[in-house]
Scaffold this motif. Sequence first.
Motif, PDB file in Angstrom:
ATOM      1  N   ILE A  72      25.308 -20.054  38.724  1.00  0.00           N
ATOM      2  CA  ILE A  72      24.441 -18.994  38.169  1.00  0.00           C
ATOM      3  C   ILE A  72      24.203 -17.889  39.200  1.00  0.00           C
ATOM      4  O   ILE A  72      23.956 -16.738  38.841  1.00  0.00           O
ATOM      5  CB  ILE A  72      23.128 -19.600  37.617  1.00  0.00           C
ATOM      6  N   LYS A  73      24.288 -18.243  40.467  1.00  0.00           N
ATOM      7  CA  LYS A  73      24.201 -17.256  41.548  1.00  0.00           C
ATOM      8  C   LYS A  73      22.905 -16.457  41.532  1.00  0.00           C
ATOM      9  O   LYS A  73      22.905 -15.241  41.726  1.00  0.00           O
ATOM     10  CB  LYS A  73      25.421 -16.320  41.513  1.00  0.00           C
ATOM     11  N   ILE A  74      21.815 -17.178  41.256  1.00  0.00           N
ATOM     12  CA  ILE A  74      20.498 -16.537  41.305  1.00  0.00           C
ATOM     13  C   ILE A  74      19.637 -17.332  42.277  1.00  0.00           C
ATOM     14  O   ILE A  74      19.606 -18.562  42.212  1.00  0.00           O
ATOM     15  CB  ILE A  74      19.849 -16.529  39.901  1.00  0.00           C
ATOM     16  N   SER A  75      18.942 -16.616  43.171  1.00  0.00           N
ATOM     17  CA  SER A  75      18.016 -17.285  44.080  1.00  0.00           C
ATOM     18  C   SER A  75      16.608 -17.149  43.513  1.00  0.00           C
ATOM     19  O   SER A  75      16.260 -16.096  42.979  1.00  0.00           O
ATOM     20  CB  SER A  75      18.030 -16.621  45.453  1.00  0.00           C
ATOM     21  N   PRO A  76      15.798 -18.195  43.651  1.00  0.00           N
ATOM     22  CA  PRO A  76      14.444 -18.105  43.106  1.00  0.00           C
ATOM     23  C   PRO A  76      13.577 -17.129  43.900  1.00  0.00           C
ATOM     24  O   PRO A  76      13.757 -16.969  45.113  1.00  0.00           O
ATOM     25  CB  PRO A  76      13.917 -19.536  43.264  1.00  0.00           C
ATOM     26  N   GLU A  77      12.638 -16.489  43.189  1.00  0.00           N
ATOM     27  CA  GLU A  77      11.639 -15.652  43.864  1.00  0.00           C
ATOM     28  C   GLU A  77      10.833 -16.522  44.820  1.00  0.00           C
ATOM     29  O   GLU A  77      10.535 -16.145  45.941  1.00  0.00           O
ATOM     30  CB  GLU A  77      10.672 -15.054  42.842  1.00  0.00           C
ATOM     31  N   PHE A  78      10.426 -17.687  44.273  1.00  0.00           N
ATOM     32  CA  PHE A  78       9.720 -18.699  45.073  1.00  0.00           C
ATOM     33  C   PHE A  78       9.758 -20.014  44.321  1.00  0.00           C
ATOM     34  O   PHE A  78      10.234 -20.073  43.172  1.00  0.00           O
ATOM     35  CB  PHE A  78       8.263 -18.273  45.380  1.00  0.00           C
ATOM     36  N   VAL A  79       9.282 -21.066  44.979  1.00  0.00           N
ATOM     37  CA  VAL A  79       9.203 -22.394  44.363  1.00  0.00           C
ATOM     38  C   VAL A  79       7.732 -22.763  44.276  1.00  0.00           C
ATOM     39  O   VAL A  79       7.031 -22.790  45.291  1.00  0.00           O
ATOM     40  CB  VAL A  79       9.958 -23.440  45.228  1.00  0.00           C
ATOM     41  N   LEU A  80       7.276 -23.002  43.058  1.00  0.00           N
ATOM     42  CA  LEU A  80       5.892 -23.437  42.858  1.00  0.00           C
ATOM     43  C   LEU A  80       5.898 -24.954  42.924  1.00  0.00           C
ATOM     44  O   LEU A  80       6.601 -25.610  42.141  1.00  0.00           O
ATOM     45  CB  LEU A  80       5.436 -22.958  41.472  1.00  0.00           C
ATOM     46  N   PHE A  81       5.129 -25.503  43.868  1.00  0.00           N
ATOM     47  CA  PHE A  81       5.180 -26.949  44.093  1.00  0.00           C
ATOM     48  C   PHE A  81       3.816 -27.575  43.839  1.00  0.00           C
ATOM     49  O   PHE A  81       2.831 -27.249  44.501  1.00  0.00           O
ATOM     50  CB  PHE A  81       5.653 -27.235  45.519  1.00  0.00           C
ATOM     51  N   PHE A  82       3.768 -28.476  42.859  1.00  0.00           N
ATOM     52  CA  PHE A  82       2.519 -29.154  42.508  1.00  0.00           C
ATOM     53  C   PHE A  82       2.407 -30.464  43.277  1.00  0.00           C
ATOM     54  O   PHE A  82       3.219 -31.376  43.083  1.00  0.00           O
ATOM     55  CB  PHE A  82       2.463 -29.418  40.995  1.00  0.00           C
ATOM     56  N   ASP A  83       1.404 -30.531  44.115  1.00  0.00           N
ATOM     57  CA  ASP A  83       1.204 -31.681  44.983  1.00  0.00           C
ATOM     58  C   ASP A  83       0.124 -32.596  44.393  1.00  0.00           C
ATOM     59  O   ASP A  83      -0.999 -32.148  44.142  1.00  0.00           O
ATOM     60  CB  ASP A  83       0.762 -31.157  46.363  1.00  0.00           C
ATOM     61  N   CYS A  84       0.472 -33.872  44.182  1.00  0.00           N
ATOM     62  CA  CYS A  84      -0.469 -34.800  43.539  1.00  0.00           C
ATOM     63  C   CYS A  84      -0.170 -36.221  43.991  1.00  0.00           C
ATOM     64  O   CYS A  84       0.992 -36.545  44.271  1.00  0.00           O
ATOM     65  CB  CYS A  84      -0.271 -34.682  42.016  1.00  0.00           C
ATOM     66  N   SER A  85      -1.198 -37.067  44.047  1.00  0.00           N
ATOM     67  CA  SER A  85      -0.959 -38.447  44.483  1.00  0.00           C
ATOM     68  C   SER A  85      -0.271 -39.242  43.370  1.00  0.00           C
ATOM     69  O   SER A  85      -0.443 -38.948  42.179  1.00  0.00           O
ATOM     70  CB  SER A  85      -2.286 -39.126  44.835  1.00  0.00           C
ATOM     71  N   SER A 127      11.686 -24.504  54.340  1.00  0.00           N
ATOM     72  CA  SER A 127      12.261 -24.003  55.602  1.00  0.00           C
ATOM     73  C   SER A 127      12.665 -22.530  55.463  1.00  0.00           C
ATOM     74  O   SER A 127      12.858 -21.838  56.449  1.00  0.00           O
ATOM     75  CB  SER A 127      13.458 -24.858  56.026  1.00  0.00           C
ATOM     76  N   LYS A 128      12.805 -22.064  54.230  1.00  0.00           N
ATOM     77  CA  LYS A 128      13.125 -20.656  53.984  1.00  0.00           C
ATOM     78  C   LYS A 128      11.862 -19.849  53.664  1.00  0.00           C
ATOM     79  O   LYS A 128      11.945 -18.677  53.264  1.00  0.00           O
ATOM     80  CB  LYS A 128      14.098 -20.535  52.811  1.00  0.00           C
ATOM     81  N   GLY A 129      10.705 -20.502  53.769  1.00  0.00           N
ATOM     82  CA  GLY A 129       9.423 -19.816  53.506  1.00  0.00           C
ATOM     83  C   GLY A 129       9.199 -19.502  52.039  1.00  0.00           C
ATOM     84  O   GLY A 129       8.448 -18.597  51.681  1.00  0.00           O
ATOM     85  N   LYS A 130       9.854 -20.266  51.144  1.00  0.00           N
ATOM     86  CA  LYS A 130       9.788 -19.936  49.708  1.00  0.00           C
ATOM     87  C   LYS A 130       8.855 -20.827  48.887  1.00  0.00           C
ATOM     88  O   LYS A 130       8.782 -20.666  47.672  1.00  0.00           O
ATOM     89  CB  LYS A 130      11.188 -20.016  49.113  1.00  0.00           C
ATOM     90  N   VAL A 131       8.185 -21.800  49.542  1.00  0.00           N
ATOM     91  CA  VAL A 131       7.369 -22.726  48.750  1.00  0.00           C
ATOM     92  C   VAL A 131       5.909 -22.286  48.687  1.00  0.00           C
ATOM     93  O   VAL A 131       5.300 -21.979  49.710  1.00  0.00           O
ATOM     94  CB  VAL A 131       7.468 -24.162  49.322  1.00  0.00           C
ATOM     95  N   LYS A 132       5.384 -22.238  47.462  1.00  0.00           N
ATOM     96  CA  LYS A 132       3.948 -22.005  47.264  1.00  0.00           C
ATOM     97  C   LYS A 132       3.380 -23.311  46.726  1.00  0.00           C
ATOM     98  O   LYS A 132       3.658 -23.700  45.597  1.00  0.00           O
ATOM     99  CB  LYS A 132       3.720 -20.848  46.303  1.00  0.00           C
ATOM    100  N   LYS A 133       2.615 -23.992  47.615  1.00  0.00           N
ATOM    101  CA  LYS A 133       2.128 -25.329  47.286  1.00  0.00           C
ATOM    102  C   LYS A 133       0.736 -25.256  46.673  1.00  0.00           C
ATOM    103  O   LYS A 133      -0.142 -24.539  47.168  1.00  0.00           O
ATOM    104  CB  LYS A 133       2.100 -26.156  48.572  1.00  0.00           C
ATOM    105  N   ILE A 134       0.553 -26.024  45.599  1.00  0.00           N
ATOM    106  CA  ILE A 134      -0.708 -26.046  44.858  1.00  0.00           C
ATOM    107  C   ILE A 134      -1.267 -27.461  44.889  1.00  0.00           C
ATOM    108  O   ILE A 134      -0.510 -28.425  44.691  1.00  0.00           O
ATOM    109  CB  ILE A 134      -0.428 -25.674  43.367  1.00  0.00           C
ATOM    110  N   ASN A 135      -2.573 -27.587  45.085  1.00  0.00           N
ATOM    111  CA  ASN A 135      -3.215 -28.889  44.947  1.00  0.00           C
ATOM    112  C   ASN A 135      -3.372 -29.188  43.457  1.00  0.00           C
ATOM    113  O   ASN A 135      -4.241 -28.619  42.795  1.00  0.00           O
ATOM    114  CB  ASN A 135      -4.573 -28.869  45.656  1.00  0.00           C
ATOM    115  N   ALA A 136      -2.514 -30.086  42.948  1.00  0.00           N
ATOM    116  CA  ALA A 136      -2.451 -30.344  41.508  1.00  0.00           C
ATOM    117  C   ALA A 136      -3.340 -31.499  41.082  1.00  0.00           C
ATOM    118  O   ALA A 136      -3.316 -31.908  39.921  1.00  0.00           O
ATOM    119  CB  ALA A 136      -1.007 -30.624  41.101  1.00  0.00           C
TER     120      ALA A 136
END
Length: 214
Positions: A126-139, A182-191
């Motif tokens: 697809i050759k598309i890079s994401p704007e960012f990665v939204l990461f939901f962090d949960c136990s 490592s590419k500075g693209k993760v936006k981590k959320i406390n889910a």
Amino acid sequence: MSTAVDASVPVAEQEDGTANILGGKKVAVVFVLGGPGSGKGTQCSNIVEHFGFTHLSAGELLRSEIKSGSDNGTMIDSIIKEGKIVPSEITVKLLQEAMIKSENDKFLIDGFPRNQENRLSFENVIKISPEFVLFFDCSEEEMVRRLLGRNQGRADDNIETIRKRFRVFEESSLPVVQYYDSKGKVKKINAAKPIPEVFEDVKTIFQPYGPKAA
Ligand SMILES: Nc1ncnc2c1ncn2[C@@H]1O[C@H](COP(=O)(O)OP(=O)(O)O)[C@@H](O)[C@H]1O
Ligand SMILES: Nc1ccn([C@@H]2O[C@H](COP(=O)(O)OP(=O)(O)O)[C@@H](O)[C@H]2O)c(=O)n1
Ligand SMILES: [Mg+2]
């Protein structure tokens, strides 16, 4: 299909030089990751409503493929019941078809890439890079509670498959999150918080992409 470029969408300049063009239109992609039951689907619905993205759930696309009785359906069904990851060429093709078919130019890709093979296949095909990665962090404890209460009749929401999905998440999906981090693209959320509180944090991140067009 509209080929107009929406100048209001702040499509990021990609350091790898990809132009993020698909079917003649410039598109913005956000990958939504997090363990099973972390609330990806729930928050994606909220983002669609407030910020006008199109939600593409890799899991939903695969489940539709099973229901449609396609040639690959039986194989996909047994992989999902085992909590394993379907070969990337199948999932990437489904995502690509859905993106091309859509009139929209902003996509939430939920539950993908789930392993490095998924990531590389999307990059190569697809050759598309994401704007960012939204990461939901949960136990895991909280995620088990949610999955056992989900009641959507899913064949993989039983404790035995849930345990397998957690291991696959740890072994195969977290390395993808680490790669993007490592590419500075993760936006981590406390889910782990209640749904409206999680969405408050999500909103802050999506503010530059909205509001939804009237
Ligand atoms: N923040 C939250 N607090 C409590 N329950 C939640 C929360 N987010 C989602 N849920 C519920 O947990 C279950 C799993 O959510 P879902 O969005 O399907 O997660 P995922 O797509 O990450 O597996 C659903 O029944 C949903 O209603
Ligand atoms: N990229 C993906 C996404 C899902 N899947 C399969 O589909 C299952 C359900 O994915 P899902 O994203 O709907 O599950 P949740 O995390 O939403 O609970 C996964 O456990 C995998 O078996 C896959 O193989 N590859
Ligand atoms: Mg989901």
